[in-house]
Write a protein that holds these residues in place. Sequence first.
Motif, PDB file in Angstrom:
ATOM      1  N   GLU A  89      49.083 -39.522 -88.866  1.00 37.35           N
ATOM      2  CA  GLU A  89      49.410 -41.067 -89.041  1.00 37.35           C
ATOM      3  C   GLU A  89      49.094 -41.872 -87.958  1.00 37.35           C
ATOM      4  OE1 GLU A  89      53.700 -40.862 -89.395  1.00 37.35           O
ATOM      5  OE2 GLU A  89      53.738 -39.672 -91.181  1.00 37.35           O
ATOM      6  N   ASN A  90      48.772 -41.044 -86.780  1.00 34.68           N
ATOM      7  CA  ASN A  90      48.399 -41.960 -85.978  1.00 34.68           C
ATOM      8  C   ASN A  90      46.618 -41.753 -85.388  1.00 34.68           C
ATOM      9  OD1 ASN A  90      50.822 -43.384 -84.409  1.00 34.68           O
ATOM     10  ND2 ASN A  90      51.600 -41.282 -85.090  1.00 34.68           N
ATOM     11  N   GLY A 116      54.491 -37.065 -76.585  1.00 33.24           N
ATOM     12  CA  GLY A 116      55.573 -36.985 -77.244  1.00 33.24           C
ATOM     13  C   GLY A 116      55.753 -37.763 -78.589  1.00 33.24           C
ATOM     14  N   THR A 117      56.203 -37.221 -79.691  1.00 27.05           N
ATOM     15  CA  THR A 117      56.035 -37.886 -81.015  1.00 27.05           C
ATOM     16  C   THR A 117      57.369 -39.105 -80.984  1.00 27.05           C
ATOM     17  OG1 THR A 117      57.596 -36.375 -82.192  1.00 27.05           O
ATOM     18  CG2 THR A 117      55.154 -36.065 -82.251  1.00 27.05           C
ATOM     19  N   THR A 142      54.299 -28.698 -89.231  1.00 28.96           N
ATOM     20  CA  THR A 142      53.978 -29.796 -90.262  1.00 28.96           C
ATOM     21  C   THR A 142      54.483 -31.113 -89.772  1.00 28.96           C
ATOM     22  OG1 THR A 142      56.220 -29.304 -91.318  1.00 28.96           O
ATOM     23  CG2 THR A 142      54.115 -28.288 -92.326  1.00 28.96           C
ATOM     24  N   GLN A 143      55.608 -31.411 -89.054  1.00 27.44           N
ATOM     25  CA  GLN A 143      56.023 -32.709 -88.628  1.00 27.44           C
ATOM     26  C   GLN A 143      54.999 -33.178 -87.604  1.00 27.44           C
ATOM     27  OE1 GLN A 143      60.188 -32.769 -87.312  1.00 27.44           O
ATOM     28  NE2 GLN A 143      59.817 -34.864 -86.389  1.00 27.44           N
ATOM     29  N   LEU A 144      54.528 -32.377 -86.785  1.00 25.79           N
ATOM     30  CA  LEU A 144      53.497 -32.612 -85.560  1.00 25.79           C
ATOM     31  C   LEU A 144      52.107 -33.180 -86.418  1.00 25.79           C
ATOM     32  CD1 LEU A 144      52.533 -33.201 -82.825  1.00 25.79           C
ATOM     33  CD2 LEU A 144      51.991 -30.528 -82.784  1.00 25.79           C
ATOM     34  N   SER A 157      55.048 -30.779 -75.715  1.00 26.74           N
ATOM     35  CA  SER A 157      56.131 -29.286 -75.549  1.00 26.74           C
ATOM     36  C   SER A 157      57.433 -29.611 -76.539  1.00 26.74           C
ATOM     37  CB  SER A 157      56.496 -29.465 -73.953  1.00 26.74           C
ATOM     38  OG  SER A 157      57.291 -30.650 -73.510  1.00 26.74           O
ATOM     39  N   GLU A 158      57.229 -30.591 -77.336  1.00 33.58           N
ATOM     40  CA  GLU A 158      58.156 -30.748 -78.382  1.00 33.58           C
ATOM     41  C   GLU A 158      58.439 -29.547 -79.197  1.00 33.58           C
ATOM     42  OE1 GLU A 158      58.758 -34.774 -80.389  1.00 33.58           O
ATOM     43  OE2 GLU A 158      56.552 -34.846 -79.396  1.00 33.58           O
ATOM     44  N   GLY A 159      59.563 -29.162 -79.443  1.00 30.56           N
ATOM     45  CA  GLY A 159      60.129 -28.179 -80.379  1.00 30.56           C
ATOM     46  C   GLY A 159      60.382 -28.728 -81.934  1.00 30.56           C
ATOM     47  N   ILE A 160      59.200 -29.149 -82.397  1.00 33.23           N
ATOM     48  CA  ILE A 160      58.980 -29.728 -83.544  1.00 33.23           C
ATOM     49  C   ILE A 160      58.485 -28.794 -84.784  1.00 33.23           C
ATOM     50  CG2 ILE A 160      59.827 -32.021 -82.755  1.00 33.23           C
ATOM     51  CD1 ILE A 160      56.878 -32.860 -83.438  1.00 33.23           C
TER      52      ILE A 160
END
Length: 108
Positions: free
Chosen positions: A48-49, A3-4, A40-42, A34-37
């Motif tokens: 970044e990581n 998860g971010t 572009t944010q992902l 499984s995040e609903g983001i």
Amino acid sequence: FFGTWCAPCIEQMPALAEANERVGDSVLFISITSEGIPDTQLADWWQENNGEWLVGVDPTAELTARFSPGGYPSAYALDASGTVQWSDSGVKTADELVAGIETAIDDD
């Protein structure tokens, strides 16, 4: 699985990168959330990581439900038939990740 929002998942990224460098040519190496983001944010978080391998999104959490991670981050090594040969949760070293992956490779 990651998860971010997960600090241990960020901590895990360098060992994942090293494990990918060591075995990535012989396996499909993927991280899944499984995040609903927004994509572009992902993508920004991934860059970044220093994620340099495949990242997947499980929008319906079907894979998450199938594998039922015991916590984040969670790692799985599947053999060619899709059978889990190794899994563990929590931050792992690159050596631990590679050893788990090699378990699945050796069972092929």
